[in-house]
Design an enzyme around this catalytic site. Sequence first.
Site, PDB file in Angstrom:
ATOM      1  N   SER A  25       0.785  -0.935   0.289  1.00  0.00           N
ATOM      2  CA  SER A  25       0.218  -0.420   0.214  1.00  0.00           C
ATOM      3  C   SER A  25       1.250   1.458   0.147  1.00  0.00           C
ATOM      4  CB  SER A  25      -1.072   0.783   1.850  1.00  0.00           C
ATOM      5  OG  SER A  25      -1.516  -1.529   1.765  1.00  0.00           O
ATOM      6  N   SER A  54       2.637   1.210   6.363  1.00  0.00           N
ATOM      7  CA  SER A  54       3.908   0.867   5.346  1.00  0.00           C
ATOM      8  C   SER A  54       3.015   2.903   5.174  1.00  0.00           C
ATOM      9  CB  SER A  54       3.205   0.243   4.653  1.00  0.00           C
ATOM     10  OG  SER A  54       2.514   1.117   3.539  1.00  0.00           O
ATOM     11  N   TRP A  55       2.053   3.644   5.019  1.00  0.00           N
ATOM     12  CA  TRP A  55       2.006   4.423   5.003  1.00  0.00           C
ATOM     13  C   TRP A  55       2.641   5.173   5.837  1.00  0.00           C
ATOM     14  CZ3 TRP A  55      -4.031   6.306   2.850  1.00  0.00           C
ATOM     15  CH2 TRP A  55      -4.011   5.448   1.760  1.00  0.00           C
ATOM     16  N   ASP A 114      -6.667   4.154   4.735  1.00  0.00           N
ATOM     17  CA  ASP A 114      -7.059   3.355   3.899  1.00  0.00           C
ATOM     18  C   ASP A 114      -7.747   1.915   4.485  1.00  0.00           C
ATOM     19  OD1 ASP A 114      -5.844   2.414   1.867  1.00  0.00           O
ATOM     20  OD2 ASP A 114      -3.843   0.897   2.774  1.00  0.00           O
ATOM     21  N   LYS A 154     -10.231   5.483   0.780  1.00  0.00           N
ATOM     22  CA  LYS A 154      -9.960   4.298   0.502  1.00  0.00           C
ATOM     23  C   LYS A 154     -11.307   4.060  -0.276  1.00  0.00           C
ATOM     24  CE  LYS A 154      -8.319  -0.245   1.308  1.00  0.00           C
ATOM     25  NZ  LYS A 154      -7.162  -1.000   0.804  1.00  0.00           N
TER      26      LYS A 154
HETATM   27  C1  LIG Z   1      -5.478  -2.551   3.705  1.00  0.00           C
HETATM   28  S1  LIG Z   1      -4.825  -2.560   5.451  1.00  0.00           S
HETATM   29  C2  LIG Z   1      -4.056  -1.142   6.274  1.00  0.00           C
HETATM   30  C3  LIG Z   1      -2.682  -0.808   5.658  1.00  0.00           C
HETATM   31  C4  LIG Z   1      -2.148   0.147   5.582  1.00  0.00           C
HETATM   32  N1  LIG Z   1      -2.472   1.441   5.348  1.00  0.00           N
HETATM   33  C5  LIG Z   1      -0.512   0.750   5.452  1.00  0.00           C
HETATM   34  O1  LIG Z   1      -0.006   0.997   4.542  1.00  0.00           O
HETATM   35  O2  LIG Z   1      -0.314  -0.975   6.074  1.00  0.00           O
HETATM   36  C6  LIG Z   1      -6.654  -2.332   6.374  1.00  0.00           C
HETATM   37  C7  LIG Z   1      -6.843  -1.832   7.884  1.00  0.00           C
HETATM   38  O3  LIG Z   1      -7.719  -1.274   8.303  1.00  0.00           O
HETATM   39  C8  LIG Z   1      -8.041  -1.679   9.460  1.00  0.00           C
HETATM   40  N2  LIG Z   1      -9.079  -1.368  10.517  1.00  0.00           N
HETATM   41  C9  LIG Z   1     -10.544  -2.244   9.238  1.00  0.00           C
HETATM   42  N3  LIG Z   1     -11.801  -1.865  10.242  1.00  0.00           N
HETATM   43  C10 LIG Z   1     -10.731  -1.048  10.909  1.00  0.00           C
HETATM   44  C11 LIG Z   1     -12.093  -0.221  12.440  1.00  0.00           C
HETATM   45  N4  LIG Z   1     -13.432   0.000  11.943  1.00  0.00           N
HETATM   46  N5  LIG Z   1     -11.180   0.598  12.821  1.00  0.00           N
HETATM   47  C12 LIG Z   1      -9.828   0.569  12.670  1.00  0.00           C
HETATM   48  N6  LIG Z   1      -9.207  -0.226  11.705  1.00  0.00           N
HETATM   49  C13 LIG Z   1     -10.132  -0.495  11.220  1.00  0.00           C
HETATM   50  C14 LIG Z   1      -7.654  -3.603   9.378  1.00  0.00           C
HETATM   51  O4  LIG Z   1      -7.123  -3.828  10.578  1.00  0.00           O
HETATM   52  C15 LIG Z   1      -6.568  -3.116   8.488  1.00  0.00           C
HETATM   53  O5  LIG Z   1      -5.476  -3.374   9.437  1.00  0.00           O
END
Ligand SMILES: C[S@@+](CC[C@H](N)C(=O)[O-])C[C@H]1O[C@@H](n2cnc3c(N)ncnc32)[C@H](O)[C@@H]1O
Length: 291
Positions: A25, A54-55, A114, A154
């Site tokens: 990402s 990673s962000w 994200d 996203k």
């Molecule tokens: C695609 S990953 C994010 C990747 C991140 N941007 C990176 O660069 O590493 C999506 C994240 O959304 C989180 N997520 C989903 N629903 C959530 C919520 N209600 N509150 C907090 N985090 C949430 C998940 O736990 C997951 O780690």
Amino acid sequence: MGKNSKDKRDLYYRRAKEEGYRARSAFKLLQMNEQFALFDDISKVVDLCAAPGSWCQVLTSEIKKDKKIVAVDLQPMTPIDGVTCLQADITHPKTLQKILDIFDGEKADFVCSDGAPDVTGLHDLDEYIQAQLVLSALQLTTCILKPGGKFVAKIFRGRDIDLLYNQLNHLFETVICAKPRSSRGSSLEAFVVCLNYQPPKDWNPQLKLNQSTEEFFENVDIGKAKNVQYFDLNDDERSIVKFLACGDLNDGDSDATYTLDKERIVLPPVQMPTAPPYKEALEMKRKGLAR
Ligand SMILES: C[S@@+](CC[C@H](N)C(=O)[O-])C[C@H]1O[C@@H](n2cnc3c(N)ncnc32)[C@H](O)[C@@H]1O
């Protein structure tokens, strides 16, 4: 599937490991920054749904002065220097208070999300849950972002995404739908890039328990479906926004498969998931409790 085959099929997965990023990402944020100069003049950032981080890695290296970065995720995050990690749910009002406490009265210059729920494969349901997550991120953003600030989130470009565009257009001067090259063309994923936050005058948004999204935006002239029963929106309740592909054309195609050198060593991931949803199943299998 062999380890090598994921490296072949996913250029950005491979590059993330080579460049030390915890997730592919990272390239999505970098490519959006190339297009929109997101990191110019920012120091205080909230990274929602930030794990594995990673962000945050990109933000800590790109922001040079007075940085304050708060990362929030349901999953525990392995610490990153210069980032305050909160394990919390972005849909819960108490999470906002925790962020406000860390910011100690100051506002953020940039909020990004994200976020993605665990997908079920039922597209309508997945789109709906994703839309709710974006709305939660937006609510939180209205309470912490300074006027003039930027918001990136996203989205899944589903049937009714133009209702969200309309809502965002009421709060930001510029709203664009961005598709970074590192986001697979075959996926509905894209990002709303919202510039120059312009909250309505005298609006003091506050998150409360048991308050619906509709109640939250009640005092703001924000587009919402009037004919909810059939979800039949009028033209003034929908918006069309600019769609921009971002990232250099030489950057590599995330849908292509690449031939790799036979001698190439397959690198391990930079960061293994800290609490993956499949952990319990693996544990049960190890104990012989699951087949
Ligand atoms: C695609 S990953 C994010 C990747 C991140 N941007 C990176 O660069 O590493 C999506 C994240 O959304 C989180 N997520 C989903 N629903 C959530 C919520 N209600 N509150 C907090 N985090 C949430 C998940 O736990 C997951 O780690």
